[in-house]
Design a protein around this motif. Structure first.
Motif, PDB file in Angstrom:
ATOM      1  N   PHE A  34       0.821  -1.210   0.000  1.00  0.00           N
ATOM      2  CA  PHE A  34       0.000   0.000   0.000  1.00  0.00           C
ATOM      3  C   PHE A  34       0.859   1.266   0.000  1.00  0.00           C
ATOM      4  CE2 PHE A  34      -3.116  -3.064   1.792  1.00  0.00           C
ATOM      5  CZ  PHE A  34      -4.098  -2.903   0.834  1.00  0.00           C
ATOM      6  N   GLN A  35       2.110   1.127   0.418  1.00  0.00           N
ATOM      7  CA  GLN A  35       3.028   2.256   0.334  1.00  0.00           C
ATOM      8  C   GLN A  35       3.489   2.487  -1.099  1.00  0.00           C
ATOM      9  OE1 GLN A  35       6.220   1.512   3.089  1.00  0.00           O
ATOM     10  NE2 GLN A  35       4.863   1.425   4.869  1.00  0.00           N
ATOM     11  N   LYS A  36       3.492   1.408  -1.899  1.00  0.00           N
ATOM     12  CA  LYS A  36       3.986   1.509  -3.273  1.00  0.00           C
ATOM     13  C   LYS A  36       2.877   1.692  -4.291  1.00  0.00           C
ATOM     14  CE  LYS A  36       6.117  -2.465  -3.209  1.00  0.00           C
ATOM     15  NZ  LYS A  36       6.936  -3.605  -3.686  1.00  0.00           N
ATOM     16  N   TYR A  37       1.694   1.096  -4.039  1.00  0.00           N
ATOM     17  CA  TYR A  37       0.657   1.024  -5.059  1.00  0.00           C
ATOM     18  C   TYR A  37      -0.668   1.622  -4.592  1.00  0.00           C
ATOM     19  CZ  TYR A  37       3.797  -2.543  -6.993  1.00  0.00           C
ATOM     20  OH  TYR A  37       4.876  -3.226  -7.494  1.00  0.00           O
ATOM     21  N   ARG A  38      -1.457   2.057  -5.589  1.00  0.00           N
ATOM     22  CA  ARG A  38      -2.854   2.422  -5.390  1.00  0.00           C
ATOM     23  C   ARG A  38      -3.717   1.306  -5.968  1.00  0.00           C
ATOM     24  NH1 ARG A  38      -0.362   6.941  -7.561  1.00  0.00           N
ATOM     25  NH2 ARG A  38      -1.098   6.376  -9.655  1.00  0.00           N
ATOM     26  N   ILE A  39      -4.784   0.947  -5.270  1.00  0.00           N
ATOM     27  CA  ILE A  39      -5.689  -0.088  -5.773  1.00  0.00           C
ATOM     28  C   ILE A  39      -6.676   0.547  -6.745  1.00  0.00           C
ATOM     29  CG2 ILE A  39      -7.499  -1.740  -5.187  1.00  0.00           C
ATOM     30  CD1 ILE A  39      -6.112  -2.292  -2.595  1.00  0.00           C
ATOM     31  N   ILE A  40      -6.743   0.008  -7.957  1.00  0.00           N
ATOM     32  CA  ILE A  40      -7.678   0.486  -8.970  1.00  0.00           C
ATOM     33  C   ILE A  40      -9.014  -0.221  -8.817  1.00  0.00           C
ATOM     34  CG2 ILE A  40      -8.098   0.764 -11.436  1.00  0.00           C
ATOM     35  CD1 ILE A  40      -5.792   2.434 -10.228  1.00  0.00           C
ATOM     36  N   THR A  41      -8.982  -1.539  -8.711  1.00  0.00           N
ATOM     37  CA  THR A  41     -10.215  -2.308  -8.525  1.00  0.00           C
ATOM     38  C   THR A  41      -9.875  -3.720  -8.069  1.00  0.00           C
ATOM     39  OG1 THR A  41     -12.322  -2.918  -9.555  1.00  0.00           O
ATOM     40  CG2 THR A  41     -10.350  -3.169 -10.897  1.00  0.00           C
ATOM     41  N   LYS A  42     -10.896  -4.425  -7.583  1.00  0.00           N
ATOM     42  CA  LYS A  42     -10.750  -5.817  -7.158  1.00  0.00           C
ATOM     43  C   LYS A  42     -11.868  -6.654  -7.768  1.00  0.00           C
ATOM     44  CE  LYS A  42      -8.697  -4.991  -2.565  1.00  0.00           C
ATOM     45  NZ  LYS A  42      -8.870  -5.273  -1.112  1.00  0.00           N
ATOM     46  N   GLN A  43     -11.543  -7.901  -8.087  1.00  0.00           N
ATOM     47  CA  GLN A  43     -12.517  -8.879  -8.532  1.00  0.00           C
ATOM     48  C   GLN A  43     -12.285 -10.172  -7.747  1.00  0.00           C
ATOM     49  OE1 GLN A  43     -14.961  -7.379 -10.476  1.00  0.00           O
ATOM     50  NE2 GLN A  43     -14.601  -8.485 -12.386  1.00  0.00           N
ATOM     51  N   GLY A  44     -13.360 -10.903  -7.451  1.00  0.00           N
ATOM     52  CA  GLY A  44     -13.210 -12.215  -6.842  1.00  0.00           C
ATOM     53  C   GLY A  44     -12.779 -13.235  -7.896  1.00  0.00           C
ATOM     54  N   ILE A  45     -11.976 -14.212  -7.496  1.00  0.00           N
ATOM     55  CA  ILE A  45     -11.506 -15.250  -8.412  1.00  0.00           C
ATOM     56  C   ILE A  45     -12.192 -16.563  -8.068  1.00  0.00           C
ATOM     57  CG2 ILE A  45      -9.519 -16.516  -9.312  1.00  0.00           C
ATOM     58  CD1 ILE A  45      -7.738 -14.217  -8.416  1.00  0.00           C
ATOM     59  N   CYS A  90     -11.510 -23.714 -15.377  1.00  0.00           N
ATOM     60  CA  CYS A  90     -12.200 -22.475 -15.734  1.00  0.00           C
ATOM     61  C   CYS A  90     -12.043 -21.472 -14.600  1.00  0.00           C
ATOM     62  CB  CYS A  90     -13.677 -22.740 -16.012  1.00  0.00           C
ATOM     63  SG  CYS A  90     -14.622 -21.245 -16.423  1.00  0.00           S
ATOM     64  N   GLN A  91     -11.490 -20.321 -14.930  1.00  0.00           N
ATOM     65  CA  GLN A  91     -11.273 -19.273 -13.935  1.00  0.00           C
ATOM     66  C   GLN A  91     -12.150 -18.075 -14.290  1.00  0.00           C
ATOM     67  OE1 GLN A  91      -7.464 -17.861 -11.395  1.00  0.00           O
ATOM     68  NE2 GLN A  91      -7.175 -17.867 -13.597  1.00  0.00           N
ATOM     69  N   MET A  92     -13.023 -17.711 -13.370  1.00  0.00           N
ATOM     70  CA  MET A  92     -13.922 -16.587 -13.592  1.00  0.00           C
ATOM     71  C   MET A  92     -13.621 -15.486 -12.583  1.00  0.00           C
ATOM     72  SD  MET A  92     -18.094 -16.399 -13.975  1.00  0.00           S
ATOM     73  CE  MET A  92     -18.326 -17.652 -12.716  1.00  0.00           C
ATOM     74  N   PHE A  93     -13.586 -14.259 -13.069  1.00  0.00           N
ATOM     75  CA  PHE A  93     -13.365 -13.084 -12.228  1.00  0.00           C
ATOM     76  C   PHE A  93     -14.676 -12.309 -12.193  1.00  0.00           C
ATOM     77  CE2 PHE A  93      -9.595 -14.344 -14.479  1.00  0.00           C
ATOM     78  CZ  PHE A  93      -8.633 -14.433 -13.487  1.00  0.00           C
ATOM     79  N   LEU A  94     -15.152 -11.990 -11.011  1.00  0.00           N
ATOM     80  CA  LEU A  94     -16.467 -11.378 -10.893  1.00  0.00           C
ATOM     81  C   LEU A  94     -16.537 -10.484  -9.663  1.00  0.00           C
ATOM     82  CD1 LEU A  94     -18.977 -14.198  -9.788  1.00  0.00           C
ATOM     83  CD2 LEU A  94     -16.515 -14.243  -9.381  1.00  0.00           C
ATOM     84  N   ASP A  95     -17.607  -9.691  -9.586  1.00  0.00           N
ATOM     85  CA  ASP A  95     -17.798  -8.807  -8.452  1.00  0.00           C
ATOM     86  C   ASP A  95     -17.757  -9.619  -7.155  1.00  0.00           C
ATOM     87  OD1 ASP A  95     -18.441  -6.094  -7.560  1.00  0.00           O
ATOM     88  OD2 ASP A  95     -20.348  -6.942  -6.910  1.00  0.00           O
ATOM     89  N   THR A 116     -10.293 -16.027  -3.475  1.00  0.00           N
ATOM     90  CA  THR A 116      -9.110 -15.175  -3.580  1.00  0.00           C
ATOM     91  C   THR A 116      -9.502 -13.961  -4.423  1.00  0.00           C
ATOM     92  OG1 THR A 116      -8.332 -16.431  -5.507  1.00  0.00           O
ATOM     93  CG2 THR A 116      -7.394 -17.014  -3.352  1.00  0.00           C
ATOM     94  N   GLU A 117      -8.637 -12.953  -4.421  1.00  0.00           N
ATOM     95  CA  GLU A 117      -8.957 -11.725  -5.137  1.00  0.00           C
ATOM     96  C   GLU A 117      -7.932 -11.381  -6.199  1.00  0.00           C
ATOM     97  OE1 GLU A 117     -11.653  -8.874  -2.305  1.00  0.00           O
ATOM     98  OE2 GLU A 117      -9.476  -8.712  -2.094  1.00  0.00           O
ATOM     99  N   GLN A 118      -8.444 -10.825  -7.269  1.00  0.00           N
ATOM    100  CA  GLN A 118      -7.612 -10.241  -8.317  1.00  0.00           C
ATOM    101  C   GLN A 118      -7.579  -8.724  -8.062  1.00  0.00           C
ATOM    102  OE1 GLN A 118      -9.392  -9.393 -12.188  1.00  0.00           O
ATOM    103  NE2 GLN A 118      -7.789 -10.625 -13.155  1.00  0.00           N
TER     104      GLN A 118
END
Length: 360
Positions: free
Chosen positions: A161-172, A321-326, A350-352
């Motif tokens: 969190f010191q290096k990066y800003r989070i743009i968005t997250k998706q569940g895996i 099959c890997q799905m990324f979703l809200d 887990t989260e993307q």
């Protein structure tokens, strides 16, 4: 201080330029800036990846991602992308690390992908040195680059969190099944054959619509209809985050992707599905990637079923099959996969995470 140079001589540099840089359009005539002494003494040499390096790279990254490595099917195409740089780090002549950087978002974003380090070299700072080198290379070629973006699937810690800003997250959501078993199960549910027609008769919800290039351009580029669907106005396709810009759409439309929405005039859920490709986990093993955007569970289920039916109809063997979703949709979708489709859940939630940092 010791300088880490990319090539040991001008002759070597000229030879490499002749053999691979014309195709990749990469300026490799850079001099690496001075590195911190502890890292410069790592004794690393850097070079642009070529097709001849394939076997050594695969040997170096054996068993990565639990046998679901995508690189074997994409390596050659990566080398042909003019906006991408694939760099290798060598130690005593052997490949010990790889990093790929791709310039997107009208030249403003450096997308970092494909990082891998040989097992015996992990934890020694190799990844940091390689990333620094790639960043300097890209900044020299593209001085307009403002941010670095990458997509991670592990837990972010305080240092991140010191290096990066989070743009968005998706569940895996990762599930496994045999293609033959899925076909039988869909048939039992009355969803065999033309699944879109089956869905239209079995549900009060209109079936999903597959998009052609004209419809994709209209929805994503000339209207604001996708703003409420995409997570933080980001198209995430197979781990790659794009802003909805014409230059990015030109990249995406060159790929084999199945684009789908629930309604072309007022979309609530949209999805992008890769065509299945083989993975090295074993014979007759395939990988399917689905990026799902939107918050309506029923519409997401419909599109998931359509992608599954279309892309596994001609397969024989195992499918990951890997799905990324809200994130709130993860649990009910996992229950639907297990209870209704008899798919095996490979791992828990887990989260993307798409993150970025400013280029200094």
């Amino acid at each position: 201080m010791i300088l880490v140079s990319m090539f040991s001589s001008l002759d070597q540099q000229d030879n490499l330029l002749k053999t691979c840089c014309f195709k990749m359009k990469i300026d490799t005539s850079l001099t690496m800036p001075q590195l911190p002494e502890a890292l410069s003494q790592a004794g690393l040499q850097f070079s642009v990846a070529t097709e001849e390096d394939f076997d050594e790279i695969m040997a170096m990254s054996q068993d990565i991602y639990g046998g679901l490595d995508y690189l074997p099917t994409r390596y050659t195409s990566w080398l042909q992308e003019t906006n991408r740089t694939v760099i290798l780090a060598r130690k005593q002549g052997k490949v010990i690390a790889l990093e790929s950087v791709c310039v997107i978002d009208d030249g403003e974003t450096m997308l970092v992908e494909g990082l891998r380090v040989a097992p015996q070299e992990r934890g020694k700072g190799v990844a940091g040195v390689l990333l620094r080198f790639c960043s300097e290379l890209v900044k020299s070629k593209h001085p307009e680059v403002k941010v670095t973006r990458l997509t991670r699937d592990d837990q972010l810690g305080p240092k991140d969190f010191q290096k990066y800003r989070i743009i968005t997250k998706q569940g895996i959501l990762l599930v496994r099944f045999r293609a033959e078993d899925l076909k039988l199960r869909l048939s039992e549910l009355g969803l065999g054959g033309d699944i879109q027609s089956s869905l239209s008769t079995s549900s009060s919800i209109p079936p999903p619509v597959r998009l052609d290039h004209t419809a994709i351009h209209r929805l994503y580029l000339t209207t604001d209809l996708m703003q409420g669907v995409l997570p933080n106005a980001t198209i995430i396709q197979d781990w790659q985050p794009f802003k909805p810009l014409p230059s990015n759409m030109a990249i995406l439309l060159k790929k084999d992707i199945d684009w789908m929405v629930d309604d072309v005039f007022n979309p609530t859920v949209a999805s992008l599905c890769t065509f299945p490709f083989r993975v090295p986990i074993g014979d007759d093993w395939y990988y399917l990637n689905i990026d799902m955007f939107g918050k309506d569970l029923d519409l997401a289920r419909q599109q998931f079923l359509c992608h599954l039916q279309r892309h596994t109809a001609t397969l024989n063997g195992h499918v990951m099959c890997q799905m990324f979703l809200d994130p709130p949709l993860w649990k009910p979708m996992a229950e639907f996969c297990h209870n209704n489709l008899s798919l095996e859940l490979v791992k828990e939630y887990t989260e993307q995470c798409v993150v970025e940092s400013d280029v200094i």
